[in-house]
Design a protein around this motif. Structure first.
Motif, short mmCIF file in Angstrom:
data_model
loop_
_atom_site.label_atom_id
_atom_site.label_comp_id
_atom_site.label_asym_id
_atom_site.label_seq_id
_atom_site.Cartn_x
_atom_site.Cartn_y
_atom_site.Cartn_z
N THR A 56 32.88 32.05 29.16
CA THR A 56 31.43 32.05 29.41
C THR A 56 30.97 33.26 30.21
O THR A 56 29.80 33.59 30.21
CB THR A 56 31.02 30.79 30.19
OG1 THR A 56 31.63 30.83 31.49
CG2 THR A 56 31.41 29.52 29.46
N GLY A 57 31.90 33.90 30.93
CA GLY A 57 31.53 35.01 31.81
C GLY A 57 30.96 34.56 33.14
O GLY A 57 30.53 35.37 33.95
N MET A 59 30.64 40.51 34.64
CA MET A 59 31.63 40.04 35.58
C MET A 59 32.04 41.18 36.50
O MET A 59 32.69 42.11 36.07
CB MET A 59 32.88 39.56 34.84
CG MET A 59 32.82 38.14 34.42
SD MET A 59 34.38 37.57 33.74
CE MET A 59 34.43 38.41 32.19
N THR A 60 31.62 41.08 37.74
CA THR A 60 32.03 42.10 38.70
C THR A 60 31.81 41.60 40.11
O THR A 60 31.00 40.73 40.35
CB THR A 60 31.26 43.43 38.47
OG1 THR A 60 31.75 44.40 39.38
CG2 THR A 60 29.79 43.25 38.66
N LYS A 80 42.54 32.12 30.27
CA LYS A 80 41.16 31.61 30.22
C LYS A 80 40.33 31.98 31.44
O LYS A 80 39.11 31.90 31.40
CB LYS A 80 41.16 30.09 30.04
CG LYS A 80 41.74 29.65 28.71
CD LYS A 80 41.71 28.15 28.57
CE LYS A 80 42.30 27.74 27.23
NZ LYS A 80 42.24 26.28 27.04
N THR A 81 41.00 32.33 32.51
CA THR A 81 40.28 32.66 33.75
C THR A 81 40.83 33.94 34.35
O THR A 81 41.93 34.39 34.02
CB THR A 81 40.37 31.51 34.78
OG1 THR A 81 41.73 31.21 35.03
CG2 THR A 81 39.64 30.26 34.31
N LEU A 82 40.04 34.49 35.25
CA LEU A 82 40.36 35.77 35.87
C LEU A 82 39.95 35.74 37.33
O LEU A 82 38.92 35.16 37.68
CB LEU A 82 39.57 36.87 35.13
CG LEU A 82 39.57 38.28 35.70
CD1 LEU A 82 40.90 38.95 35.43
CD2 LEU A 82 38.44 39.09 35.08
N PHE A 83 40.75 36.36 38.19
CA PHE A 83 40.40 36.56 39.59
C PHE A 83 40.12 38.04 39.79
O PHE A 83 40.86 38.88 39.28
CB PHE A 83 41.54 36.14 40.52
CG PHE A 83 41.74 34.67 40.63
CD1 PHE A 83 41.06 33.93 41.58
CD2 PHE A 83 42.61 34.01 39.77
CE1 PHE A 83 41.25 32.57 41.68
CE2 PHE A 83 42.81 32.65 39.86
CZ PHE A 83 42.13 31.93 40.82
#
Length: 76
Positions: free
Chosen positions: A35-36, A1-2, A17-20
């Motif tokens: 899940t990535g 994730m990047t 559960k999620t990321l910005f």
């Protein structure tokens, strides 16, 4: 994730559960932490992209080069 360049900001959702993520390229990505997977990529508007400058009058060569770098087009 990047992001493709250096990531400069991150923010987690309230449920965790999620990321910005966001970087210098001004793209925001929305990630599923379980899940990535990247769920969505948000890009800023690029107003010069696709602009046709073939018949533009009075543009210096440097300005034409700059506009081409921003995806403006010269069509023959």
């Amino acid at each position: 994730m990047t992001n493709s360049l250096l990531t400069v900001a991150i923010a987690f959702s309230l449920d965790g559960k999620t990321l910005f993520t966001s970087g210098y390229e001004k793209i925001v990505k929305y990630w599923d932490l379980e899940t990535g997977n990247c769920l969505q990529t948000l890009r800023p508007a690029r107003p010069d992209e696709g602009m046709i400058i073939t018949e533009a009058i009075g543009l210096a060569e440097a300005k034409v080069a700059t506009l081409k770098g921003l995806e403006a087009l010269e069509v023959n």
